[in-house]
Design a protein around this motif. Structure first.
Motif, PDB file in Angstrom:
ATOM      1  N   ARG A  47     -15.299 -15.063 -13.069  1.00 43.64           N
ATOM      2  CA  ARG A  47     -14.720 -16.400 -13.030  1.00 43.64           C
ATOM      3  C   ARG A  47     -15.224 -17.182 -11.825  1.00 43.64           C
ATOM      4  O   ARG A  47     -15.221 -18.412 -11.832  1.00 43.64           O
ATOM      5  N   PHE A  48     -15.630 -16.457 -10.771  1.00 44.67           N
ATOM      6  CA  PHE A  48     -16.066 -17.099  -9.538  1.00 44.67           C
ATOM      7  C   PHE A  48     -17.419 -16.529  -9.122  1.00 44.67           C
ATOM      8  O   PHE A  48     -17.884 -15.513  -9.649  1.00 44.67           O
ATOM      9  N   ASP A  49     -18.049 -17.155  -8.152  1.00 41.71           N
ATOM     10  CA  ASP A  49     -19.330 -16.688  -7.639  1.00 41.71           C
ATOM     11  C   ASP A  49     -19.188 -15.288  -7.029  1.00 41.71           C
ATOM     12  O   ASP A  49     -18.121 -14.915  -6.527  1.00 41.71           O
ATOM     13  N   LEU A  50     -20.284 -14.551  -7.072  1.00 41.56           N
ATOM     14  CA  LEU A  50     -20.346 -13.226  -6.448  1.00 41.56           C
ATOM     15  C   LEU A  50     -20.912 -13.386  -5.042  1.00 41.56           C
ATOM     16  O   LEU A  50     -22.012 -13.906  -4.860  1.00 41.56           O
ATOM     17  N   ILE A  51     -20.147 -12.926  -4.038  1.00 42.83           N
ATOM     18  CA  ILE A  51     -20.590 -13.007  -2.638  1.00 42.83           C
ATOM     19  C   ILE A  51     -21.148 -11.655  -2.222  1.00 42.83           C
ATOM     20  O   ILE A  51     -20.410 -10.669  -2.138  1.00 42.83           O
ATOM     21  N   LEU A  52     -22.446 -11.599  -1.970  1.00 42.08           N
ATOM     22  CA  LEU A  52     -23.083 -10.351  -1.549  1.00 42.08           C
ATOM     23  C   LEU A  52     -23.032 -10.161  -0.039  1.00 42.08           C
ATOM     24  O   LEU A  52     -23.223  -9.053   0.444  1.00 42.08           O
ATOM     25  N   GLY A  53     -22.837 -11.214   0.690  1.00 44.41           N
ATOM     26  CA  GLY A  53     -22.734 -11.111   2.143  1.00 44.41           C
ATOM     27  C   GLY A  53     -23.994 -11.552   2.863  1.00 44.41           C
ATOM     28  O   GLY A  53     -23.983 -12.505   3.641  1.00 44.41           O
ATOM     29  N   PHE A  54     -25.104 -10.871   2.575  1.00 45.10           N
ATOM     30  CA  PHE A  54     -26.367 -11.198   3.246  1.00 45.10           C
ATOM     31  C   PHE A  54     -27.518 -10.571   2.459  1.00 45.10           C
ATOM     32  O   PHE A  54     -27.346  -9.552   1.774  1.00 45.10           O
ATOM     33  N   PRO A  55     -28.710 -11.168   2.510  1.00 43.04           N
ATOM     34  CA  PRO A  55     -29.880 -10.528   1.901  1.00 43.04           C
ATOM     35  C   PRO A  55     -30.216  -9.225   2.634  1.00 43.04           C
ATOM     36  O   PRO A  55     -29.971  -9.099   3.839  1.00 43.04           O
ATOM     37  N   TRP A  56     -30.796  -8.268   1.918  1.00 43.85           N
ATOM     38  CA  TRP A  56     -31.100  -6.975   2.525  1.00 43.85           C
ATOM     39  C   TRP A  56     -32.252  -6.297   1.806  1.00 43.85           C
ATOM     40  O   TRP A  56     -32.636  -6.680   0.705  1.00 43.85           O
ATOM     41  N   GLN A  57     -32.777  -5.267   2.471  1.00 42.71           N
ATOM     42  CA  GLN A  57     -33.899  -4.519   1.899  1.00 42.71           C
ATOM     43  C   GLN A  57     -33.731  -3.036   2.188  1.00 42.71           C
ATOM     44  O   GLN A  57     -33.408  -2.645   3.312  1.00 42.71           O
ATOM     45  N   ASN A  58     -33.946  -2.213   1.155  1.00 37.76           N
ATOM     46  CA  ASN A  58     -33.926  -0.757   1.298  1.00 37.76           C
ATOM     47  C   ASN A  58     -35.324  -0.206   1.066  1.00 37.76           C
ATOM     48  O   ASN A  58     -35.960  -0.518   0.046  1.00 37.76           O
ATOM     49  N   ASN A  59     -35.790   0.621   2.002  1.00 36.21           N
ATOM     50  CA  ASN A  59     -37.076   1.290   1.874  1.00 36.21           C
ATOM     51  C   ASN A  59     -36.819   2.795   1.795  1.00 36.21           C
ATOM     52  O   ASN A  59     -36.249   3.376   2.729  1.00 36.21           O
ATOM     53  N   GLU A  60     -37.216   3.410   0.694  1.00 34.69           N
ATOM     54  CA  GLU A  60     -36.942   4.837   0.505  1.00 34.69           C
ATOM     55  C   GLU A  60     -38.231   5.598   0.205  1.00 34.69           C
ATOM     56  O   GLU A  60     -39.096   5.110  -0.508  1.00 34.69           O
ATOM     57  N   GLN A  61     -38.307   6.791   0.763  1.00 38.13           N
ATOM     58  CA  GLN A  61     -39.412   7.690   0.438  1.00 38.13           C
ATOM     59  C   GLN A  61     -38.880   9.111   0.391  1.00 38.13           C
ATOM     60  O   GLN A  61     -38.237   9.571   1.334  1.00 38.13           O
TER      61      GLN A  61
END
Length: 235
Positions: free
Chosen positions: A133-147
């Motif tokens: 019903r309302f916007d989704l707030i993710l908080g902040f952009p982010w990046q995950n690097n996995e190996q």
């Protein structure tokens, strides 16, 4: 003074970089070395969770047990955790009794492994609802690097590798690749989420992006334990 809107920093300012080295045994158990670096806004949660020195090993082991029941933390270090100007660093060694699950195929000799050593969690974490019903707030952009680097023991071979994939959307990008060199399999994944807010109108598309990423992560890496009779023969 005056009111001002604080900037939304790009995903590269809030990163989690994880390197997992797995020494797999023929019985399916594994010795794991875990190396993590958390920078930017996610670091706050890590500092809060591990702030009690006396509970660090217990909490680290508990996190591993959620993915691999029976896992035992041999060592964990979080140097410089109190330095707010630096990224959070964590290093640990873990014994895992069952790195994979037995497969019904292959006469009981196949093991099914998780390529990134974890379950898919993007949809569950951020887009569990079918509609909003309302916007989704993710908080902040982010990046995950996995190996994840998996070293197979003598007497074990790769039966099936997951497929490489690149997913690009208005919300970010996911790059997934797999490489095998002899007895070593290396899986790499980079997930970048560029948005801190998803509008109600965009939510269905964002949910598809999460689902596509999860379907890539849930691909199976299958290895086979060779018997004495089959070792040295062509598959």
């Amino acid at each position: 003074g005056h009111l001002a809107r604080t900037p939304v920093l790009p995903a590269t300012h809030s990163t989690v970089t994880r390197r997992i080295d797995v020494q797999l045994a023929v019985d399916g158990s594994a010795r794991v070395h875990d190396d993590i670096k958390v920078a930017g806004q996610p670091a706050e949660r890590w500092r809060e969770h591990y702030q009690s020195t006396g509970e660090q090993r217990e909490r680290y082991e508990k996190a591993w047990n959620e993915a691999y029941p029976g896992a035992r933390a041999l060592r964990v270090e979080l140097p410089g955790l109190g330095d707010l100007e630096q990224a959070v660093m964590a290093r640990g060694d873990v014994e895992v009794p069952a790195w994979g699950r037995p497969s019904a195929e292959g006469g009981g000799r196949d093991l099914v492994l998780r390529p990134l050593a974890r379950d898919a969690d993007l949809l569950r974490s951020y887009a569990r609802l079918s509609t909003r019903r309302f916007d989704l707030i993710l908080g902040f952009p982010w990046q995950n690097n996995e190996q994840v680097t998996l070293t197979l023991p003598p007497g074990m071979t790769v039966r099936r590798l997951p497929a490489a994939r690149q997913i690009t959307s208005p919300f970010g990008q996911f790059d997934f690749s797999v490489q095998q060199t002899g007895q070593v399999v290396t899986v790499r994944a980079v997930l970048r989420v560029d948005r801190h807010r998803v509008s109600r109108a965009e939510y269905a598309a964002f949910r598809r992006f999460c689902s596509d990423v999860d379907s890539t992560v849930t691909q199976e890496l299958v290895v086979r334990r060779e018997t004495a009779a089959t070792q040295g023969k062509a598959p």
